[in-house]
Design an enzyme around this catalytic site. Sequence first.
Site, mmCIF file in Angstrom:
data_model
loop_
_atom_site.group_PDB
_atom_site.id
_atom_site.type_symbol
_atom_site.label_atom_id
_atom_site.label_comp_id
_atom_site.label_asym_id
_atom_site.label_seq_id
_atom_site.Cartn_x
_atom_site.Cartn_y
_atom_site.Cartn_z
ATOM 1 N N LYS A 161 0.864 -1.176 0.000
ATOM 2 C CA LYS A 161 0.000 0.000 0.000
ATOM 3 C C LYS A 161 0.901 1.227 0.000
ATOM 4 C CE LYS A 161 -4.224 -1.650 0.362
ATOM 5 N NZ LYS A 161 -5.254 -1.354 -0.639
ATOM 6 N N GLU A 211 -1.817 0.164 -8.771
ATOM 7 C CA GLU A 211 -3.264 0.039 -8.659
ATOM 8 C C GLU A 211 -3.870 1.375 -8.227
ATOM 9 O OE1 GLU A 211 -4.168 -3.226 -6.080
ATOM 10 O OE2 GLU A 211 -6.291 -2.727 -5.898
HETATM 11 O O1 OSB Z 1 -7.754 -1.525 -2.282
HETATM 12 O O2 OSB Z 1 -7.443 -3.581 -2.574
HETATM 13 C C1 OSB Z 1 -7.800 -2.647 -1.844
HETATM 14 C C2 OSB Z 1 -8.628 -4.004 1.634
HETATM 15 C C3 OSB Z 1 -9.758 -3.276 1.936
HETATM 16 C C4 OSB Z 1 -10.205 -2.337 1.040
HETATM 17 C C5 OSB Z 1 -9.528 -2.134 -0.170
HETATM 18 C C6 OSB Z 1 -8.401 -2.879 -0.478
HETATM 19 C C7 OSB Z 1 -7.920 -3.805 0.455
HETATM 20 C C8 OSB Z 1 -6.713 -4.577 0.267
HETATM 21 C C9 OSB Z 1 -6.567 -5.884 1.016
HETATM 22 O O3 OSB Z 1 -5.772 -4.219 -0.402
HETATM 23 C C10 OSB Z 1 -7.059 -7.028 0.208
HETATM 24 C C11 OSB Z 1 -7.218 -8.285 1.035
HETATM 25 O O4 OSB Z 1 -6.201 -8.865 1.415
HETATM 26 O O5 OSB Z 1 -8.373 -8.679 1.298
HETATM 27 MG MG MG Z 2 -7.069 -1.688 -4.294
#
Ligand code: OSB
Ligand code: MG
Length: 369
Positions: A161, A211
């Site tokens: 992230k 992303e």
């Molecule tokens: O942006 O992909 C995302 C989790 C909660 C909300 C948005 C996102 C995410 C994750 C984690 O990146 C994905 C996971 O491991 O479930």
């Molecule tokens: Mg995402």
Amino acid sequence: MKLDGLELRRITLPLTAPFRTSFGTEHTRDVLLLRVQGPDGEGWGECVAMAGPYYSSEHVTGAAEVIRRFLLPALAGDVDAHTAEQRMGRVRGHRMAKSAVLMAVLDAQLRMAGMSWGGYLGATRDRVPAGVSVGIMDSVPQLLDAVDGYLAEGYLRIKLKIEPGWDLAPVAAVRERFGDIALQVDANTAYSLSDARHLARLDPFGLLLIEQPLPEEDIRGHAELARRISTPICLDESIVSARAAADAISLGAAAVVNIKPGRVGGYLEARRIHDVCAAHGVPVWAGGMLETGLGRAANVALAALPGFTLPGDTSASRRYYARDITDPFTLDDGHLAVPTGPGLGVSPDLDFLEQITTHREWLAVPATA
Ligand code: OSB
Ligand code: MG
């Protein structure tokens, strides 16, 4: 199929570690579960809406209210997943709420038919490669420890992230320490087009993708950014439907697509997005929303479709929860097994559910839609 009612249940599950993104920090998962019940069987659904409307416009309490007030009539009379989807189409947006209802209906339908989720969607594999999404940390050494642990467990792809102030340094540190691993980043809309030159500094690190760098609505901005950076752009938040996917692809805004059924209104629309992307030669992968074992079962089955050519955010249960509500999903040689039983192929532990339930209500399905 005939359905008598829908049980809404809220549970609280602590996360094993806080999960920080550019839109906030989660310490626990406040999940809305659905159970549809008919004379011939039941089905389970999970709503991926989070506690607050920070990832997208939906939130879990709002989703419960939309289901109660506006989606419940879609279950009247003779119903299956396609009729429910069509009837719910009258309601604008609220895709996570719709997806949860559709998931419960489809689970009931498939359990009754003795067909698995993967078999119904068109899965072509019996296991899927697992990636892991690593939150923003307080320091780079702390991040390197976390990534080290995940690689030791066998994860085949790491997603970091990022946000302004936590991007180049963590990526450089992970590349330097772990070399040529499959690595990608997720900004959850934290940048603007004026950051293009800064984001181009990620180019030398050979990331699989970046992303959702820009806001949900900014398809044109992503297309412009794609001309200014060499890292492939993957869209998450922006892809709310198969039509949005087709538009983003033809405008040059998405070289890769993250598919999350909750975000797009359910597993039927998720499969349409898979099909649109496959027709365009655009790779897709399964996103995640910190699901319990119920949502995970469905996501893992979806990820076994042929167009899912990149590892997903389909991690093992223990990455999220000390105790999951189903038998835990485990990592075997970097992969998760696709469930094979009828419907989701997993069931919640009802005694444990009782312990973590904060609210429960029974809604009778009205006689007519
Ligand atoms: O942006 O992909 C995302 C989790 C909660 C909300 C948005 C996102 C995410 C994750 C984690 O990146 C994905 C996971 O491991 O479930
Ligand atoms: Mg995402």
